[in-house]
Design a protein around this motif. Structure first.
Motif, PDB file in Angstrom:
ATOM      1  N   ASN A  40       0.833  -1.192   0.000  1.00 39.30           N
ATOM      2  CA  ASN A  40       0.000   0.000   0.000  1.00 39.30           C
ATOM      3  C   ASN A  40       0.875   1.253   0.000  1.00 39.30           C
ATOM      4  OD1 ASN A  40      -2.378  -1.538   0.177  1.00 39.30           O
ATOM      5  ND2 ASN A  40      -2.260  -1.593   2.413  1.00 39.30           N
ATOM      6  N   THR A  41       0.463   2.273  -0.715  1.00 41.85           N
ATOM      7  CA  THR A  41       1.196   3.543  -0.720  1.00 41.85           C
ATOM      8  C   THR A  41       0.254   4.675  -0.327  1.00 41.85           C
ATOM      9  OG1 THR A  41       0.756   3.872  -3.080  1.00 41.85           O
ATOM     10  CG2 THR A  41       2.837   2.796  -2.485  1.00 41.85           C
ATOM     11  N   ILE A  42       0.805   5.654   0.393  1.00 40.76           N
ATOM     12  CA  ILE A  42       0.026   6.803   0.846  1.00 40.76           C
ATOM     13  C   ILE A  42       0.833   8.079   0.623  1.00 40.76           C
ATOM     14  CG2 ILE A  42      -1.084   7.932   2.809  1.00 40.76           C
ATOM     15  CD1 ILE A  42      -1.394   5.211   4.126  1.00 40.76           C
ATOM     16  N   ILE A  43       0.210   9.075  -0.009  1.00 39.31           N
ATOM     17  CA  ILE A  43       0.820  10.397  -0.089  1.00 39.31           C
ATOM     18  C   ILE A  43       0.435  11.136   1.185  1.00 39.31           C
ATOM     19  CG2 ILE A  43       0.931  12.575  -1.339  1.00 39.31           C
ATOM     20  CD1 ILE A  43       0.168  11.056  -3.869  1.00 39.31           C
ATOM     21  N   SER A  44       1.420  11.411   2.029  1.00 35.96           N
ATOM     22  CA  SER A  44       1.118  11.991   3.334  1.00 35.96           C
ATOM     23  C   SER A  44       2.330  12.723   3.883  1.00 35.96           C
ATOM     24  CB  SER A  44       0.685  10.887   4.313  1.00 35.96           C
ATOM     25  OG  SER A  44       0.506  11.402   5.617  1.00 35.96           O
ATOM     26  N   ASP A  45       2.060  13.796   4.587  1.00 33.93           N
ATOM     27  CA  ASP A  45       3.105  14.492   5.324  1.00 33.93           C
ATOM     28  C   ASP A  45       3.292  13.745   6.640  1.00 33.93           C
ATOM     29  OD1 ASP A  45       4.914  16.226   6.384  1.00 33.93           O
ATOM     30  OD2 ASP A  45       3.551  17.925   6.541  1.00 33.93           O
ATOM     31  N   LEU A  46       4.303  12.888   6.669  1.00 31.83           N
ATOM     32  CA  LEU A  46       4.537  11.976   7.797  1.00 31.83           C
ATOM     33  C   LEU A  46       3.273  11.155   8.080  1.00 31.83           C
ATOM     34  CD1 LEU A  46       6.769  14.210  10.122  1.00 31.83           C
ATOM     35  CD2 LEU A  46       7.461  12.581   8.360  1.00 31.83           C
ATOM     36  N   PHE A  47       2.703  11.250   9.295  1.00 36.18           N
ATOM     37  CA  PHE A  47       1.605  10.370   9.687  1.00 36.18           C
ATOM     38  C   PHE A  47       0.210  10.967   9.430  1.00 36.18           C
ATOM     39  CE2 PHE A  47       5.237   9.287  12.358  1.00 36.18           C
ATOM     40  CZ  PHE A  47       5.274   7.899  12.275  1.00 36.18           C
TER      41      PHE A  47
END
Length: 329
Positions: free
Chosen positions: A235-242
């Protein structure tokens, strides 16, 4: 790899979006025609760690180093415009003998030509014991895995944006600690995944669920490419850290800047299981004591430390669970 070969920084390629550059005239709308100003400068070998540390603190990743057996080597920068080149080289003048009027040291190079140079010089290598990196020139290229002894694993990579080679000491530290502390079916979260090397290693070893996170869409795209050619479901997530992350994890790994690692350290407890482990790399040795004090204050217990050159990494255990539980994904 012998000392005369060319190596690239762990996130060498263009880790930026076109919009973020404010319409720089050197950047074309056609990705295949993205242009850089290439500046190749001679350096003293003993200065390399100082220079790389400075570049890392600036979050400047578009450079390569050509190591020679003599006391002097070469560092090549890839700038998006003349202002970026002037600003960085002015700051580095204290470490490198630079004549900013030496026009023969600079030239314009397209991404296509730059990538040709990359694929020509970057060869398969053993990143850490039992883990090999196999660069592929094209996603569609059919290539047999290297013959690896003792059941080693191969991570295939395609050079491109946010490409992480695994040659940098911080990446090796994180990979070595991850390989040692992972266990079958473990849930693993990779914060600042870049090209996805650490996530791929976790999945290849036998992790149950792996989630790769980065705030750079180009890096996430590159990570997805890495996972696809290695036939991995991650799984991949575009996120600023958490910020966009949910769930609880047995292991959280992050190979990133010191200042960011401090934030990772503080926020990870809400996503780390009781007795879960936090694997961190990217700490300059002179800041080890400061970092460990922060770790103790945030209720972590030091499990293991590893140092390579001027870089330090560690494994911390979550000894007190804080914050509300998150819905698992």
């Amino acid at each position: 790899m012998d000392c005369s070969s060319l190596y690239f920084s762990y996130r060498l390629c263009t880790t930026f979006s076109i919009d973020s550059l404010g319409g720089s005239k050197s950047l074309k709308s056609d990705k295949s025609r993205i242009e850089f100003i290439e500046a190749k400068l001679k350096i003293d070998n003993y200065q390399l760690d100082i220079i790389e540390g400075n570049l890392l603190n600036r979050n400047f990743n578009r450079y390569s180093v050509e190591l020679k057996e003599s006391d002097e080597s070469f560092i090549t920068f890839y700038f998006t415009d003349t202002q970026e080149m002037k600003d960085l080289l002015e700051e580095l003048k204290g470490f490198i003998k630079i004549d900013l009027n030496m026009n023969d040291s600079y030239k314009t190079i397209t991404e296509a030509n730059w990538m040709n140079s990359f694929t020509k010089n970057f060869k398969p290598f053993e990143m850490i014991e039992g883990v090999w990196i196999l660069p592929l020139k094209d996603v569609e290229e059919n290539s047999k895995d290297l013959k690896i002894k003792n059941g080693g694993i191969v991570i295939k990579l395609v050079p491109g944006a946010a490409f992480g080679t695994g040659l940098h000491e911080t990446t090796k530290i994180a990979a070595k600690l991850l390989k040692k502390h992972i266990f079958p079916r473990a849930n693993v979260l990779d914060i600042g995944c870049g090209s996805g090397i650490l996530s791929a290693i976790a999945a290849k070893i036998g992790a149950g669920k792996v989630v790769a996170v980065d705030n750079d869409p180009i890096a996430i795209k590159k990570a997805c490419e890495t996972f696809e050619i290695n036939h991995l479901k991650i799984n991949t997530i575009i996120s600023d850290l958490f910020k966009e992350v949910y769930g609880e994890y047995d292991l959280i790994v992050s190979n990133i800047l010191f200042e960011v690692l401090v934030n990772v350290l503080k926020d990870a407890k809400r996503f780390l299981k009781q007795k879960g482990k936090l694997i961190l790399s990217g700490i300059i040795t002179k800041k080890i004591d400061e970092f460990l004090k922060i770790a103790v204050y945030n209720k972590y217990e030091l499990v293991e430390e590893l140092q390579m050159g001027d870089w330090y990494g560690c494994v911390l255990e979550n000894i007190r669970k804080e914050g509300k539980d998150h819905e698992k994904i």
